[in-house]
Design a protein around this motif. Structure first.
Motif, short mmCIF file in Angstrom:
data_model
loop_
_atom_site.label_atom_id
_atom_site.label_comp_id
_atom_site.label_asym_id
_atom_site.label_seq_id
_atom_site.Cartn_x
_atom_site.Cartn_y
_atom_site.Cartn_z
N THR A 1 1.00 -1.26 -0.07
CA THR A 1 -0.10 0.04 -0.02
C THR A 1 0.95 1.11 -0.11
O THR A 1 2.15 1.31 0.26
CB THR A 1 -1.00 -0.02 1.25
N ASP B 1 6.15 2.57 -8.26
CA ASP B 1 5.15 1.94 -9.12
C ASP B 1 5.35 0.48 -9.25
O ASP B 1 4.51 -0.22 -9.20
CB ASP B 1 4.90 2.57 -10.61
N ARG C 1 4.11 -0.55 -5.37
CA ARG C 1 2.88 0.14 -4.61
C ARG C 1 1.55 0.18 -5.53
O ARG C 1 1.69 0.09 -6.79
CB ARG C 1 3.22 1.77 -4.35
N ALA D 1 -2.46 1.47 -5.71
CA ALA D 1 -3.59 2.57 -4.88
C ALA D 1 -4.61 1.72 -4.07
O ALA D 1 -4.92 0.64 -4.11
CB ALA D 1 -4.27 3.34 -6.15
N GLU E 1 -8.44 2.40 -1.98
CA GLU E 1 -9.65 3.19 -1.69
C GLU E 1 -9.86 3.24 -0.22
O GLU E 1 -9.99 2.38 0.42
CB GLU E 1 -10.65 2.33 -2.67
N TRP F 1 -9.27 7.50 -3.64
CA TRP F 1 -8.04 6.61 -3.95
C TRP F 1 -6.85 7.49 -3.29
O TRP F 1 -6.52 8.47 -3.58
CB TRP F 1 -7.87 6.30 -5.20
N THR G 1 -2.98 7.12 -3.55
CA THR G 1 -1.97 6.52 -4.36
C THR G 1 -0.33 6.87 -4.12
O THR G 1 0.54 6.11 -4.73
CB THR G 1 -2.07 7.07 -6.11
#
Length: 398
Positions: free
Chosen positions: A14, A194, A197, A199, A201, A211, A213
């Motif tokens: 996360t 990226d 990790r 996204a 909610e 979200w 991110t």
């Protein structure tokens, strides 16, 4: 290469949230379940193929009974999936990977999901059940002060004292903290995270959602002047809110399997886990236990303890990688400087945060990413844990 090699086929974490920040409404098992499901989905492995799950939680078992089992039951994994909650303080997430690594090496499993989670925002105050007198005031304890019965001082205080004793003062710690922020900012701008990790909610006002991110803790506008103005916490000597991570929420999990399982199922092996070590020392030795653990792995491999291509040492405090690299260098400042140039090359916990149970897994996935980006090599990740514990894991990317 061997069919019995233990390989990593996916990583997922996360964003790491600030204390009482964007992730505050999700408890530890909920965060863990999200990262578990993301890791399984990224791997392409059917949830039913997972033999076991090990998860680390660093703070009072996430204030609930068997939190990792609850994360399993909240995830896509079958309810028949065995699991275990690991508590070795900040080492917990790496210890969980180590247990999965051993299971696969011993032939006890083919696929294991390993990592950890933490929701420090939801850590309760501790109200004593027993009282000396029926009347009178009650003393409520806050576990987030991070101290214990074995050492009277908070960890941040004795960390400062240990770092000075080992030749690492306040100015060096502030400079490392600034470098951590700047390295993270460059990596973030390059899309580095990226790889690991995803996204999340989270609930919003009036039944809405949004979200999350990005990691919440980085402070790219930090300066040495600002850091120098901060007072040490708890009356200590060097550790401040600027050269230490904040309190954070987050989860991180990896999927491990045998190389022959990966090959048979068309899965890409992101990296190979070579070895894993646990160490312990004096209760106040945390700034150097990562070095002790790294040296043990190097000795087993018959290599120079400074010979790694990339090193990740968790920034429990800025003092930790500074003291540990100096220890690995045998006290030689020039060698330590060269080590530091390839340690936490994309920033560390001072910048992106330190959810205790998740950080050990996070630094392993960040290491894998770095090795893959450089075209391969061998690296090591290491972390200290409360009251003199330490873990290290060596990784190779072919």
């Amino acid at each position: 290469m061997s069919d019995a090699d233990v390989v990593v086929v996916s990583v997922a974490r996360t964003p790491f949230g600030r204390f009482e920040g964007a992730l505050r409404d999700l408890d530890g098992p909920a965060l863990g379940a999200l990262a578990i499901d993301a890791g399984i989905a990224r791997s392409g492995i059917a949830a039913s193929a997972v033999d076991a799950l090990y998860g680390g939680v660093g703070m009072i078992a996430s204030a609930m009974l068997t939190p990792v089992r609850q994360a399993v039951l909240s995830s896509s994994l079958p309810e028949t999936t065995p699991s275990a909650t690991i508590d070795r303080a900040c080492c917990s997430g790496m210890t969980a990977i180590g247990m999965g690594f051993r299971d696969i090496r011993l032939g006890e499993a083919s696929v294991v999901v390993c990592g950890g989670f933490e929701s420090l925002s939801r850590t309760p105050l501790l109200w004593p059940r027993q009282r000396a007198r029926r009347l009178g005031d009650v003393c409520v304890e806050d576990p987030l002060l991070i101290r214990g019965r074995v050492v009277e001082q908070p960890i941040a205080v004795y960390t400062g004292e240990e770092s000075i004793r080992r030749g690492v003062g306040r100015a060096a710690q502030d400079a490392w903290a600034l470098e951590s922020q700047q390295r993270y900012a460059r990596a973030q701008a390059d899309g580095y995270f990226d790889f690991e990790r995803f996204a999340v909610e989270v609930p919003g006002p009036k039944g809405t959602s949004r979200w999350v991110t990005a990691d919440e803790s980085p402070r790219p506008d930090t300066s040495l002047e600002d850091l120098a103005k901060l007072k040490p916490v708890y009356g200590g000597k060097t550790v401040t809110a600027g050269n230490a991570p904040g309190l954070n929420d987050g989860a991180a999990f990896l999927v491990l399997c045998r190389r022959d399982f990966a090959r048979a199922n068309g899965l890409e092996a992101l990296a190979r886990i070579v070895d894993y070590a646990q160490v312990s020392g004096a209760p106040t030795s945390g700034t150097s236990t990562p070095a002790t653990a790294i040296a043990r792995l190097a000795d087993r491999a018959g290599m120079d303890a400074c010979g790694w291509d990339i090193i990740e040492i968790n920034e429990a405090y800025a003092a930790t990688p500074l003291v540990s690299t100096l220890a690995l260098a045998g006290g030689d400042a020039a060698v330590a400087g060269r080590l530091r140039s390839r340690t936490n090359m994309h920033g560390g916990a001072v910048a992106l945060g330190h959810p205790l149970g998740a950080s050990g897994a996070r630094i392993v996935m960040t290491l894998i990413n770095g090795l893959r980006r450089r075209g391969g090599g061998r690296g090591v990740a290491a972390i200290c844990g409360g009251f003199g514990q330490g873990d290290a894991m060596s990784i190779t990317v072919e």
